[in-house]
Design a protein around this motif. Structure first.
Motif, PDB file in Angstrom:
ATOM      1  N   ASN A 189       0.736  -1.259  -0.045  1.00  0.00           N
ATOM      2  CA  ASN A 189      -0.008   0.081   0.200  1.00  0.00           C
ATOM      3  C   ASN A 189       0.712   1.298   0.021  1.00  0.00           C
ATOM      4  N   LEU A 190       1.988   1.136  -0.448  1.00  0.00           N
ATOM      5  CA  LEU A 190       2.974   2.420  -0.445  1.00  0.00           C
ATOM      6  C   LEU A 190       2.897   2.836  -1.807  1.00  0.00           C
ATOM      7  N   VAL A 191       2.379   4.211  -1.853  1.00  0.00           N
ATOM      8  CA  VAL A 191       2.199   4.893  -3.401  1.00  0.00           C
ATOM      9  C   VAL A 191       3.413   5.804  -3.440  1.00  0.00           C
ATOM     10  N   ASN A 192       4.086   5.480  -4.494  1.00  0.00           N
ATOM     11  CA  ASN A 192       5.342   6.321  -4.661  1.00  0.00           C
ATOM     12  C   ASN A 192       5.029   7.463  -5.512  1.00  0.00           C
ATOM     13  N   HIS A 193       4.339   8.390  -4.489  1.00  0.00           N
ATOM     14  CA  HIS A 193       4.056   9.637  -4.732  1.00  0.00           C
ATOM     15  C   HIS A 193       3.470  10.648  -3.720  1.00  0.00           C
ATOM     16  N   TYR A 194       3.410  11.999  -3.951  1.00  0.00           N
ATOM     17  CA  TYR A 194       2.913  12.900  -2.859  1.00  0.00           C
ATOM     18  C   TYR A 194       1.363  13.003  -2.779  1.00  0.00           C
ATOM     19  N   MET A 195       0.651  12.324  -3.931  1.00  0.00           N
ATOM     20  CA  MET A 195      -0.668  12.345  -4.150  1.00  0.00           C
ATOM     21  C   MET A 195      -1.372  10.838  -4.716  1.00  0.00           C
ATOM     22  N   CYS A 196      -2.665  10.832  -4.587  1.00  0.00           N
ATOM     23  CA  CYS A 196      -3.137   9.481  -5.174  1.00  0.00           C
ATOM     24  C   CYS A 196      -3.129   9.938  -6.968  1.00  0.00           C
ATOM     25  N   ASP A 197      -2.075   9.259  -7.588  1.00  0.00           N
ATOM     26  CA  ASP A 197      -2.043   9.790  -9.027  1.00  0.00           C
ATOM     27  C   ASP A 197      -2.415   8.508  -9.699  1.00  0.00           C
ATOM     28  N   ILE A 198      -2.600   8.505 -11.137  1.00  0.00           N
ATOM     29  CA  ILE A 198      -3.385   7.397 -11.913  1.00  0.00           C
ATOM     30  C   ILE A 198      -2.231   6.116 -11.786  1.00  0.00           C
ATOM     31  N   LEU A 199      -0.899   6.549 -12.445  1.00  0.00           N
ATOM     32  CA  LEU A 199       0.229   5.608 -12.785  1.00  0.00           C
ATOM     33  C   LEU A 199       0.758   4.936 -11.411  1.00  0.00           C
ATOM     34  N   PRO A 200       1.144   5.584 -10.392  1.00  0.00           N
ATOM     35  CA  PRO A 200       1.579   4.912  -9.112  1.00  0.00           C
ATOM     36  C   PRO A 200       0.685   4.077  -8.492  1.00  0.00           C
ATOM     37  N   LEU A 201      -0.922   4.348  -8.822  1.00  0.00           N
ATOM     38  CA  LEU A 201      -1.929   3.481  -8.204  1.00  0.00           C
ATOM     39  C   LEU A 201      -1.941   2.263  -9.199  1.00  0.00           C
ATOM     40  N   LEU A 202      -1.879   2.102 -10.525  1.00  0.00           N
ATOM     41  CA  LEU A 202      -2.031   1.143 -11.456  1.00  0.00           C
ATOM     42  C   LEU A 202      -0.860   0.501 -11.081  1.00  0.00           C
ATOM     43  N   GLU A 203       0.325   0.727 -10.616  1.00  0.00           N
ATOM     44  CA  GLU A 203       1.780   0.003 -10.365  1.00  0.00           C
ATOM     45  C   GLU A 203       1.589  -0.783  -9.223  1.00  0.00           C
ATOM     46  N   LEU A 204       0.665  -0.362  -8.432  1.00  0.00           N
ATOM     47  CA  LEU A 204       0.500  -1.118  -6.996  1.00  0.00           C
ATOM     48  C   LEU A 204      -0.474  -2.185  -7.199  1.00  0.00           C
ATOM     49  N   SER A 205      -1.342  -2.084  -8.146  1.00  0.00           N
ATOM     50  CA  SER A 205      -2.396  -2.966  -8.478  1.00  0.00           C
ATOM     51  C   SER A 205      -2.007  -4.698  -8.702  1.00  0.00           C
ATOM     52  N   CYS A 206      -2.696  -5.619  -8.142  1.00  0.00           N
ATOM     53  CA  CYS A 206      -2.286  -6.880  -8.248  1.00  0.00           C
ATOM     54  C   CYS A 206      -3.065  -7.319 -10.088  1.00  0.00           C
ATOM     55  N   ASN A 207      -4.199  -6.715 -10.391  1.00  0.00           N
ATOM     56  CA  ASN A 207      -4.536  -7.250 -11.667  1.00  0.00           C
ATOM     57  C   ASN A 207      -4.681  -6.327 -12.578  1.00  0.00           C
ATOM     58  N   GLY A 208      -3.924  -5.378 -12.272  1.00  0.00           N
ATOM     59  CA  GLY A 208      -4.036  -4.518 -13.824  1.00  0.00           C
ATOM     60  C   GLY A 208      -3.377  -4.847 -15.033  1.00  0.00           C
ATOM     61  N   SER A 209      -4.243  -4.644 -16.025  1.00  0.00           N
ATOM     62  CA  SER A 209      -3.713  -5.312 -17.545  1.00  0.00           C
ATOM     63  C   SER A 209      -3.586  -4.215 -18.430  1.00  0.00           C
ATOM     64  N   TYR A 210      -3.172  -4.509 -19.715  1.00  0.00           N
ATOM     65  CA  TYR A 210      -2.907  -3.812 -20.805  1.00  0.00           C
ATOM     66  C   TYR A 210      -4.190  -2.957 -21.155  1.00  0.00           C
ATOM     67  N   ILE A 211      -5.361  -3.521 -20.900  1.00  0.00           N
ATOM     68  CA  ILE A 211      -6.544  -2.810 -20.817  1.00  0.00           C
ATOM     69  C   ILE A 211      -6.859  -1.574 -20.007  1.00  0.00           C
ATOM     70  N   ASN A 212      -6.300  -1.628 -18.536  1.00  0.00           N
ATOM     71  CA  ASN A 212      -6.277  -0.744 -17.840  1.00  0.00           C
ATOM     72  C   ASN A 212      -5.302   0.510 -18.378  1.00  0.00           C
ATOM     73  N   VAL A 213      -4.337   0.121 -18.739  1.00  0.00           N
ATOM     74  CA  VAL A 213      -3.133   1.027 -19.355  1.00  0.00           C
ATOM     75  C   VAL A 213      -3.787   1.751 -20.717  1.00  0.00           C
ATOM     76  N   LEU A 214      -4.561   0.895 -21.564  1.00  0.00           N
ATOM     77  CA  LEU A 214      -5.098   1.314 -22.789  1.00  0.00           C
ATOM     78  C   LEU A 214      -6.071   2.541 -22.496  1.00  0.00           C
ATOM     79  N   VAL A 215      -6.915   2.210 -21.306  1.00  0.00           N
ATOM     80  CA  VAL A 215      -8.008   3.320 -21.092  1.00  0.00           C
ATOM     81  C   VAL A 215      -7.412   4.351 -20.608  1.00  0.00           C
TER      82      VAL A 215
END
Length: 311
Positions: free
Chosen positions: A172-198
């Motif tokens: 649950n360590l977010v590598n940022h000073y805020m809740c941004d899109i890319l750091p949260l996506l990097e933390l997820s267990c089931n993030g896929s290319y579809i999420n990146v595409l969106v």
């Protein structure tokens, strides 16, 4: 539906801008200064526009809303960022993180599209000056503003919806000073290319569409300026657009640098520095850019001070 149905993580820890202890307090006071200047500048500009009737024209209607967006943007980001400099663990709940992400995306998209609306306003003012007040009527301005905030809601819902249904298993360590899109996506267990595409598609709409609209507007503006015979007339037309061009370059340049490059090219640590420009520097500098380079705003400021001194 509760967050626990989607994720075992109920809170996140924001790592912040840096983990070096010697830099924490200097950075705290630096960004605290930014946070003081930003509301003063933006609320001051909002007040000036509201109190001076000669500023009640479309150009300043959009500038009023830009200042409102910038003030709200800074308020959504900086207070939580300051906490990371003075607390051992800057904890934010899952709901709080998604809420911050929603408003972050809303203000980014709103700022993108209001800058494009301001470019269209400058196009009409320079290319069709005799029809300016007719073309930029109250109804047209309100429709443009509705589109601006409508796209803000679209961006916020699309990005937050894309992230909120991801699963965050343990880290649950977010590598940022805020809740941004890319750091949260990097933390997820089931993030896929579809999420990146969106993310890529929505960001392309949020950055690409306004940039195309701005380039088209300035293409016509440049063509019109080059047809002005007098050097004084060309200089005046360029000065009318200069503040907007500076604001557009700062905002879109840093945003594109952050989101339209693959993570392998731009690591998150560098991305944090890039995101400082459009989340903190731009909201602080916009009122200064539009005030110091604008004769109407300077005149309004003098009149307002004269009224205060007289009373």
């Amino acid at each position: 539906m509760p967050a626990d149905n989607f994720s075992s993580v109920t809170e996140f820890i924001l790592i912040g801008l840096t983990d070096q202890p010697a830099l924490q307090m200097p950075l705290f006071f630096l960004f605290l200064g930014f946070y003081v200047v930003t509301p003063v500048g933006n609320l001051g500009l909002i007040t000036l526009i509201g109190l001076n009737s000669h500023l009640h024209i479309p150009m300043y209607f959009f500038l009023f809303n830009l200042s409102l967006i910038d003030f709200s943007f800074a308020t959504a980001i900086i207070p939580k960022m300051l906490m990371s400099f003075v607390s051992r663990k800057n904890i934010i709940s899952f709901t709080g993180c998604m809420t911050q992400l929603f408003f972050f995306c809303f203000f980014v998209f709103s700022e993108s599209f209001i800058l494009s609306a301001m470019a269209y306003d400058r196009y009409v003012a320079i290319c069709n000056p005799l029809l300016y007040m007719v073309t930029m009527s109250h109804q047209v301005c309100l429709l443009l503003l509705l589109g601006v905030y409508g796209m803000g809601v679209f961006g916020a819902v699309a990005h937050t919806g894309n992230i909120v249904f991801l699963t965050f298993c343990a880290d649950n360590l977010v590598n940022h000073y805020m809740c941004d899109i890319l750091p949260l996506l990097e933390l997820s267990c089931n993030g896929s290319y579809i999420n990146v595409l969106v993310i890529f598609i929505v960001v392309t709409i949020g950055i690409g569409v306004p940039i195309v609209a701005i380039f088209i507007s300035y293409g016509f503006i440049l063509s019109s300026i080059l047809h002005i015979s007098s050097a004084e007339g060309r200089s005046k037309a360029f000065s009318t657009c200069s503040s907007h061009i500076i604001a557009v370059s700062l905002f879109f340049g840093s945003g594109a640098f952050m989101y339209l490059k693959p993570p392998s090219i731009l690591p998150l640590d560098q991305g944090k520095v890039s995101s400082l420009v459009y989340t903190i520097v731009v909201p602080m500098f916009n009122p200064l850019i539009y005030s110091l380079r604008n004769k109407d705003v300077k005149l309004a400021l003098k009149r307002t001070f004269s009224r205060i001194n007289f009373s």
